[in-house]
Design a protein around this motif. Structure first.
Motif, PDB file in Angstrom:
ATOM      1  N   HIS A 163       0.879  -1.342   0.062  1.00  0.00           N
ATOM      2  CA  HIS A 163      -0.072   0.111   0.029  1.00  0.00           C
ATOM      3  C   HIS A 163       0.897   1.245   0.107  1.00  0.00           C
ATOM      4  CE1 HIS A 163       0.997  -0.965   4.266  1.00  0.00           C
ATOM      5  NE2 HIS A 163       0.994   0.452   4.386  1.00  0.00           N
ATOM      6  N   PRO A 187      -3.698   0.137  -2.853  1.00  0.00           N
ATOM      7  CA  PRO A 187      -4.409   0.855  -1.585  1.00  0.00           C
ATOM      8  C   PRO A 187      -3.687   2.046  -1.008  1.00  0.00           C
ATOM      9  CG  PRO A 187      -4.407  -1.580  -1.175  1.00  0.00           C
ATOM     10  CD  PRO A 187      -3.523  -1.134  -2.412  1.00  0.00           C
ATOM     11  N   PRO A 230      -9.066   1.321  -1.000  1.00  0.00           N
ATOM     12  CA  PRO A 230      -8.440   0.349  -2.145  1.00  0.00           C
ATOM     13  C   PRO A 230      -8.806   1.122  -3.421  1.00  0.00           C
ATOM     14  CG  PRO A 230     -10.711  -0.282  -1.364  1.00  0.00           C
ATOM     15  CD  PRO A 230     -10.295   0.831  -0.448  1.00  0.00           C
TER      16      PRO A 230
END
Length: 252
Positions: A163, A187, A230
């Motif tokens: 992420h 994300p 996300p």
């Protein structure tokens, strides 16, 4: 270094983390336990502020600076304290890819990946059918595409994050946060502090005075991460050919 302190200020200290910073310039940074060097010298490798940690960073010279330039040239009639928000709201109603408009954000040349001080910005694909909103959307997308160039280099070096931590002015806009998630295909999240490098420097000072035993502990005890946002899989798939169009525009 400001970028290293900025990474510390959002808790990006260990491998597996990565930060996308959208200030006047933009960066994508990933810590690593050992020095990793891009053999093509498109990205840069430095010591981190945490002992025994390094980081690799790609730099976009005009990120928020590109948006500010466009805003100041093309939205002068809007109230000064509303310009950013209203321009982003206009862009949000335009479809991905800005109906064919592409913006190359090279107003000051570029570092990553081009290393070319003579490179210059451009809009391509404009027609009478397009409006300021299309151009705004293209500017925001163009900056994200330039940042994605840095992310792709990190992946080549084996530094693929799960992420991205977002910081800087771009992290304050829900639309720009989601735009980064959709274009990067990762994300994204933010932390409960907005001071960036200054907060990272404060954490280092706190460790130095003995308030915390180490930087990781200082970050864990003072920073809270928001829930991950996300990417929209459909939007990410839609952006892949638009990202390729961005690169083709540079070759025209």
């Amino acid at each position: 270094a400001d970028n290293a302190c900025g990474a510390a200020g959002v808790g990006a200290i260990t491998r597996g983390e990565a930060v996308s910073s959208w200030g006047t310039s933009g960066t994508v940074l990933a810590p690593t336990a050992e020095p990793r060097v891009d053999p093509k010298l498109r990205a840069h490798t430095f010591c981190h502020v945490a002992p025994g940690v390094w980081y690799v960073i790609g730099v976009v010279l005009s990120a928020g600076g590109a948006f500010a330039w466009f805003r100041d040239q093309c939205a002068r009639e809007l109230p000064e304290d509303e310009r950013d928000e209203r321009l982003v709201a206009e862009a949000a109603i335009i479809p991905a890819g800005a109906d064919g408009v592409t913006f190359l954000p090279y107003l000051q040349g570029e570092r990553t990946p081009h290393r070319d001080a003579s490179l210059r910005a451009a809009f391509t694909g404009l027609s009478l059918a397009h409006s300021r909103a299309h151009m705004t959307r293209a500017v925001l997308e163009g900056v994200c595409f330039a940042l994605r160039d840095s992310l792709e280099i990190l992946k080549e070096l084996g530094l693929t994050p799960a992420h991205l931590l977002l910081t800087g002015g771009g992290a304050k806009s829900a639309f720009i946060r989601q735009l980064q998630a959709d274009i990067f295909g990762l994300p994204v999240t933010t932390v409960n502090r907005e001071e960036g490098g200054a907060y990272g420097a404060a954490l280092l000072a706190a460790v130095g005075t003995g308030a915390f035993p180490d930087l990781m502990t200082a970050a864990q005890r003072t920073l809270t991460r928001q829930a991950l946002s996300p990417p929209n899989p459909e939007m990410h798939r839609a952006y892949d050919p638009i990202y390729r169009r961005f690169h083709r525009s540079l070759l025209r």
